[in-house]
Enzyme design. Structure first.
Site, PDB file in Angstrom:
ATOM      1  N   ILE A  11       0.822  -1.218   0.000  1.00 31.08           N
ATOM      2  CA  ILE A  11       0.000   0.000   0.000  1.00 31.08           C
ATOM      3  C   ILE A  11       0.855   1.267   0.000  1.00 31.08           C
ATOM      4  CG2 ILE A  11      -0.316   0.359   2.494  1.00 31.08           C
ATOM      5  CD1 ILE A  11      -3.378   0.683   1.785  1.00 31.08           C
ATOM      6  N   VAL A  33       1.186  -3.299   8.419  1.00 30.21           N
ATOM      7  CA  VAL A  33       1.025  -2.204   7.466  1.00 30.21           C
ATOM      8  C   VAL A  33       1.320  -0.858   8.140  1.00 30.21           C
ATOM      9  CG1 VAL A  33      -1.490  -1.925   7.774  1.00 30.21           C
ATOM     10  CG2 VAL A  33      -0.437  -1.354   5.595  1.00 30.21           C
ATOM     11  N   ASP A  34       1.051  -0.746   9.414  1.00 32.78           N
ATOM     12  CA  ASP A  34       1.340   0.478  10.185  1.00 32.78           C
ATOM     13  C   ASP A  34       2.848   0.767  10.156  1.00 32.78           C
ATOM     14  OD1 ASP A  34       0.959   2.621  11.903  1.00 32.78           O
ATOM     15  OD2 ASP A  34       0.499   1.405  13.672  1.00 32.78           O
ATOM     16  N   SER A 122      -7.489  -5.180  10.263  1.00 33.07           N
ATOM     17  CA  SER A 122      -7.712  -6.158  11.347  1.00 33.07           C
ATOM     18  C   SER A 122      -7.375  -7.609  10.997  1.00 33.07           C
ATOM     19  CB  SER A 122      -9.153  -6.119  11.883  1.00 33.07           C
ATOM     20  OG  SER A 122      -9.361  -5.023  12.749  1.00 33.07           O
ATOM     21  N   VAL A 125      -2.310  -8.850  12.739  1.00 32.48           N
ATOM     22  CA  VAL A 125      -2.109  -8.979  14.187  1.00 32.48           C
ATOM     23  C   VAL A 125      -3.437  -9.050  14.950  1.00 32.48           C
ATOM     24  CG1 VAL A 125      -1.177  -7.791  16.220  1.00 32.48           C
ATOM     25  CG2 VAL A 125       0.096  -7.753  14.083  1.00 32.48           C
TER      26      VAL A 125
HETATM   27  N1  AR6 Z   1       0.724  -3.058   2.317  1.00 29.98           N
HETATM   28  C1  AR6 Z   1      -0.545  -3.545   2.368  1.00 29.98           C
HETATM   29  N2  AR6 Z   1      -0.966  -4.423   3.285  1.00 29.98           N
HETATM   30  C2  AR6 Z   1      -0.065  -4.840   4.201  1.00 29.98           C
HETATM   31  C3  AR6 Z   1       1.275  -4.393   4.225  1.00 29.98           C
HETATM   32  C4  AR6 Z   1       1.657  -3.457   3.225  1.00 29.98           C
HETATM   33  N3  AR6 Z   1       2.898  -2.963   3.166  1.00 29.98           N
HETATM   34  N4  AR6 Z   1       1.894  -5.013   5.268  1.00 29.98           N
HETATM   35  C5  AR6 Z   1       0.985  -5.823   5.855  1.00 29.98           C
HETATM   36  N5  AR6 Z   1      -0.196  -5.734   5.214  1.00 29.98           N
HETATM   37  P1  AR6 Z   1      -1.802  -5.709  10.311  1.00 29.98           P
HETATM   38  P2  AR6 Z   1      -4.188  -5.261  11.982  1.00 29.98           P
HETATM   39  C6  AR6 Z   1      -1.471  -6.409   5.460  1.00 29.98           C
HETATM   40  O1  AR6 Z   1      -1.254  -6.695  11.260  1.00 29.98           O
HETATM   41  O2  AR6 Z   1      -4.524  -6.703  11.922  1.00 29.98           O
HETATM   42  C7  AR6 Z   1       0.007  -3.043  13.953  1.00 29.98           C
HETATM   43  O3  AR6 Z   1       1.096  -3.348  14.769  1.00 29.98           O
HETATM   44  C8  AR6 Z   1      -1.442  -7.745   6.166  1.00 29.98           C
HETATM   45  O4  AR6 Z   1      -1.183  -8.794   5.228  1.00 29.98           O
HETATM   46  O5  AR6 Z   1      -0.886  -4.712   9.696  1.00 29.98           O
HETATM   47  O6  AR6 Z   1      -5.281  -4.253  11.757  1.00 29.98           O
HETATM   48  C9  AR6 Z   1      -0.759  -1.814  14.417  1.00 29.98           C
HETATM   49  O7  AR6 Z   1       0.074  -0.883  15.048  1.00 29.98           O
HETATM   50  C10 AR6 Z   1      -2.852  -7.836   6.719  1.00 29.98           C
HETATM   51  O8  AR6 Z   1      -3.731  -8.434   5.760  1.00 29.98           O
HETATM   52  O9  AR6 Z   1      -3.011  -4.821  10.977  1.00 29.98           O
HETATM   53  C11 AR6 Z   1      -1.761  -2.407  15.353  1.00 29.98           C
HETATM   54  O10 AR6 Z   1      -1.218  -2.554  16.648  1.00 29.98           O
HETATM   55  C12 AR6 Z   1      -3.282  -6.381   6.880  1.00 29.98           C
HETATM   56  O11 AR6 Z   1      -2.228  -5.598   6.321  1.00 29.98           O
HETATM   57  C13 AR6 Z   1      -2.073  -3.747  14.764  1.00 29.98           C
HETATM   58  O12 AR6 Z   1      -0.908  -4.123  14.017  1.00 29.98           O
HETATM   59  C14 AR6 Z   1      -3.520  -5.958   8.309  1.00 29.98           C
HETATM   60  O13 AR6 Z   1      -2.526  -6.526   9.149  1.00 29.98           O
HETATM   61  C15 AR6 Z   1      -3.238  -3.702  13.823  1.00 29.98           C
HETATM   62  O14 AR6 Z   1      -3.548  -5.004  13.395  1.00 29.98           O
END
Ligand code: AR6
Length: 179
Positions: A11, A33-34, A122, A125
Site C-alpha cells: 500500500i 502495514v502500520d 484487522s 495482528v
Molecule cells: N501493504 C498492504 N498491506 C499490508 C502491508 C503493506 N505494506 N503489510 C501488511 N499488510 P496488520 P491489523 C497487510 O497486522 O490486523 C500493527 O502493529 C497484512 O497482510 O498490519 O489491523 C498496528 O500498530 C494484513 O492483511 O493490521 C496495530 O497494533 C493487513 O495488512 C495492529 O498491528 C492488516 O494486518 C493492527 O492489526
C-alpha cells in the site's frame, strides 16, 4: 460512478489521494502495514500523529483521522483502528470493522480525497477472520459509494497476502468492478 479496484501489493507504493493505515489507538506506530507506512512516509507522519493524540488522548476503535503521507506517493494517510477480533462478540466485531471503513471514507470526503487505498484492516495482528472481514469491507464500501457517488472516484483494495487477494478476487469478480 466510483470504481472499486483490487490490487495485490504494497500500500505504501500506491499513487492515490489517500492510503488508509490499520493503526492502533495510540497512533504511535507498530508492525504490519502500520510499520510499513511509517517507514515509507518518514517521521512527519509520527509527528502529526503525536499532535493529534495530544488533543484527543487516543483514537477509539472504528474512528479515523487524517495526516500527511510524508514521502509516500499518496497525498494523505487516513489512520483508522480496526477491532481486535473476539469470536464471542461477532455482531460487535462487524459493527466496529464497518465503522473503520465508513469513517475512513467519511474523512476522505471531508478532505476532498477522491481516490482511496485500503489495506485489509484487522486481518493481521488483530486476528479478524479474512473471509468475514472481506465481506464487511466490501459491503460497507459499496454502501458508502452508493450514498456518495459524486464524492469518491476510486476505492482500491490493496491485498498484501495471497489469501486476502484470492478472497477479494472471488467476492469482487461477481460485481461490476474494474479488476
Ligand atoms: N501493504 C498492504 N498491506 C499490508 C502491508 C503493506 N505494506 N503489510 C501488511 N499488510 P496488520 P491489523 C497487510 O497486522 O490486523 C500493527 O502493529 C497484512 O497482510 O498490519 O489491523 C498496528 O500498530 C494484513 O492483511 O493490521 C496495530 O497494533 C493487513 O495488512 C495492529 O498491528 C492488516 O494486518 C493492527 O492489526
Amino acid at each position: 460512478m466510483p470504481v472499486i479496484k483490487l490490487v495485490k501489493g504494497d500500500i505504501t507504493q500506491q499513487q492515490v489521494d489517500a492510503v488508509v493505515n490499520a493503526a492502533n489507538s495510540s497512533l504511535m506506530g507498530g508492525g504490519g502495514v502500520d510499520g510499513a507506512i511509517h517507514k515509507a512516509g518518514g517521521p512527519a507522519i509520527l509527528e502529526a500523529c503525536k499532535q493529534i493524540i495530544a488533543q484527543i488522548g487516543h483514537l477509539p476503535t472504528g474512528e479515523a483521522v487524517v495526516t500527511t503521507a510524508g514521502h509516500m506517493p499518496a497525498k494523505k494517510v487516513i489512520h483508522t483502528v480496526g477491532p481486535i477480533y473476539n469470536a464471542t462478540r461477532p455482531d460487535e466485531m462487524r459493527n466496529l470493522l464497518a465503522n473503520a471503513y465508513r469513517n475512513s471514507l467519511q474523512q476522505a470526503v471531508a478532505h476532498n480525497l477522491r481516490t482511496i487505498a485500503f489495506p485489509n484492516i484487522s486481518t493481521g495482528v488483530y486476528g479478524y477472520p479474512k473471509e468475514e472481514a472481506a465481506q464487511v469491507a466490501i459491503s460497507t464500501v459499496r454502501q458508502f459509494l452508493q450514498a456518495h457517488p459524486d464524492e469518491i472516484d476510486e476505492v482500491r483494495f490493496v491485498c498484501f497476502d495471497e489469501d486476502n487477494y484470492r478472497i477479494y478476487h472471488t467476492l469482487l469478480s461477481s460485481e461490476e468492478v474494474n479488476l
